[in-house]
Every structure is written in structure tokens, then in C-alpha cells.
Design a protein around this motif. Structure first.
Motif, PDB file in Angstrom:
ATOM      1  N   ILE A  26       0.875  -1.170   0.000  1.00  0.00           N
ATOM      2  CA  ILE A  26       0.000   0.000   0.000  1.00  0.00           C
ATOM      3  C   ILE A  26       0.914   1.223   0.000  1.00  0.00           C
ATOM      4  CG2 ILE A  26      -0.230   0.053   2.512  1.00  0.00           C
ATOM      5  CD1 ILE A  26      -3.148   1.015   2.032  1.00  0.00           C
ATOM      6  N   SER A  27       0.556   2.206  -0.780  1.00  0.00           N
ATOM      7  CA  SER A  27       1.376   3.393  -0.954  1.00  0.00           C
ATOM      8  C   SER A  27       0.585   4.622  -0.510  1.00  0.00           C
ATOM      9  CB  SER A  27       1.774   3.512  -2.418  1.00  0.00           C
ATOM     10  OG  SER A  27       2.462   4.702  -2.642  1.00  0.00           O
ATOM     11  N   PHE A  28       1.181   5.391   0.418  1.00  0.00           N
ATOM     12  CA  PHE A  28       0.602   6.657   0.858  1.00  0.00           C
ATOM     13  C   PHE A  28       1.446   7.773   0.268  1.00  0.00           C
ATOM     14  CE2 PHE A  28      -0.336   3.630   4.242  1.00  0.00           C
ATOM     15  CZ  PHE A  28      -1.691   3.821   4.409  1.00  0.00           C
ATOM     16  N   ALA A  29       0.805   8.776  -0.306  1.00  0.00           N
ATOM     17  CA  ALA A  29       1.549   9.867  -0.938  1.00  0.00           C
ATOM     18  C   ALA A  29       1.005  11.217  -0.474  1.00  0.00           C
ATOM     19  CB  ALA A  29       1.444   9.770  -2.451  1.00  0.00           C
ATOM     20  N   SER A  30       1.931  12.100  -0.135  1.00  0.00           N
ATOM     21  CA  SER A  30       1.596  13.503   0.118  1.00  0.00           C
ATOM     22  C   SER A  30       2.424  14.333  -0.854  1.00  0.00           C
ATOM     23  CB  SER A  30       1.900  13.872   1.576  1.00  0.00           C
ATOM     24  OG  SER A  30       3.288  13.931   1.790  1.00  0.00           O
ATOM     25  N   LYS A  31       2.488  15.627  -0.655  1.00  0.00           N
ATOM     26  CA  LYS A  31       3.212  16.484  -1.605  1.00  0.00           C
ATOM     27  C   LYS A  31       4.688  16.123  -1.692  1.00  0.00           C
ATOM     28  CE  LYS A  31       0.130  20.352  -1.106  1.00  0.00           C
ATOM     29  NZ  LYS A  31      -0.080  21.692  -0.621  1.00  0.00           N
ATOM     30  N   ASP A  32       5.327  15.883  -0.564  1.00  0.00           N
ATOM     31  CA  ASP A  32       6.771  15.667  -0.581  1.00  0.00           C
ATOM     32  C   ASP A  32       7.217  14.335   0.020  1.00  0.00           C
ATOM     33  OD1 ASP A  32       5.927  16.405   1.904  1.00  0.00           O
ATOM     34  OD2 ASP A  32       7.631  17.706   2.333  1.00  0.00           O
TER      35      ASP A  32
END
Length: 147
Positions: free
Chosen positions: A109-115
Motif C-alpha cells: 500500500i502506498s501513501f503519498a503527500s506532496k513531498d
């Protein structure tokens, strides 16, 4: 919910840490040349034991997703900061020690935010039914941002 690397990886790093401690002790007994073994083996043993005994872990709670590695660097993404989260699978070729190549699938599972990005492998270890509990927690917290 706390998620750690799988047991096989942790056993490997524990054995590596024991080996490095023995190498560092051996280095003390041989003064001029063994100093290199002591200077290299000691710090690497600390990192290996840290990885084996729980420094490398991921935590999901009401605040967000937190991940520490064995270099003591922490990544933190709060639920409000997460732009998207998705379950991904990828296929890759694995060649074992006898030269036999097989096709494997890796799920995470991949969590992504801006940076920042945090990946949690499906073969990690946690409480019983941790993968299903994690998916339901993420779906509740993120709603439409979870695919």
C-alpha cells in the motif's frame, strides 16, 4: 496498529548483529589490524540489532502514518496531508542461488503527500488480520482518496 518487517528479515539482521559483535570483539584482541574490525563492526552491529528488535516499523493511528527505519529517520504523514493512498502490485523476476528464475508479485500500500511517500509491504508482520484492519482504517480515514 504497529507493523514491523517480516520475521525472516528480522532473524537475518539479528544473526548479522551477533556476527558483527563477535567481529568487533575479535578486533580488540588483535591491536593494530583489529582496530578496523572494531570501528566498523560495532556501529554496524548497533544498526543490525536496531532493525531486528523493532526500530524499523510503521505505525498507523488516529493521527496518521508514521514510519521509522533503522537509521532512526522518521517519516510522518498526517491523515489530512495524504493526497492519495492505493494498493499496488508489481511483478518482478527473482533468481535464486541455483540460477532458477521465477516470476513473483509484490503487493504493498502506498501513501503519498506532496513531498513524502510511505510504502507498507503486504508481507510485513503485525497483529492478526492486520492487512484487512489496515485497509478498513485507511478507507474510513481517507474515503475517496483511497483507491
Amino acid at each position: 496498529m504497529i507493523i514491523k518487517p517480516n520475521l525472516g528479515i528480522r532473524i537475518f539482521w539479528a544473526v548479522a548483529g551477533i556476527t558483527l559483535v563477535i567481529m568487533a570483539c575479535f578486533g580488540v584482541s588483535i591491536v593494530p589490524v583489529g582496530l578496523i574490525f572494531t570501528c566498523i563492526g560495532g556501529p554496524l552491529a548497533i544498526c543490525a540489532f536496531g532493525y531486528a528488535f523493532g526500530v524499523a516499523q510503521t505505525r498507523l493511528d488516529d493521527e496518521g502514518v508514521f514510519q521509522r527505519n533503522f537509521f532512526f529517520m522518521t517519516k510522518k504523514i498526517l491523515w489530512d496531508e495524504i493526497e492519495s493512498a492505493k494498493i499496488e502490485s508489481e511483478d518482478y523476476n527473482y533468481t535464486d542461488s541455483s540460477g532458477w528464475t521465477s516470476r513473483r508479485t509484490r503487493t504493498y500500500i502506498s501513501f503519498a503527500s506532496k513531498d513524502k511517500k510511505i510504502h507498507i509491504n503486504a508481507n510485513s508482520s503485525g497483529a492478526e488480520n492486520w492487512w484487512n484492519d489496515m485497509r478498513s482504517m485507511v478507507k474510513d480515514k481517507l474515503g475517496e482518496r483511497f483507491r
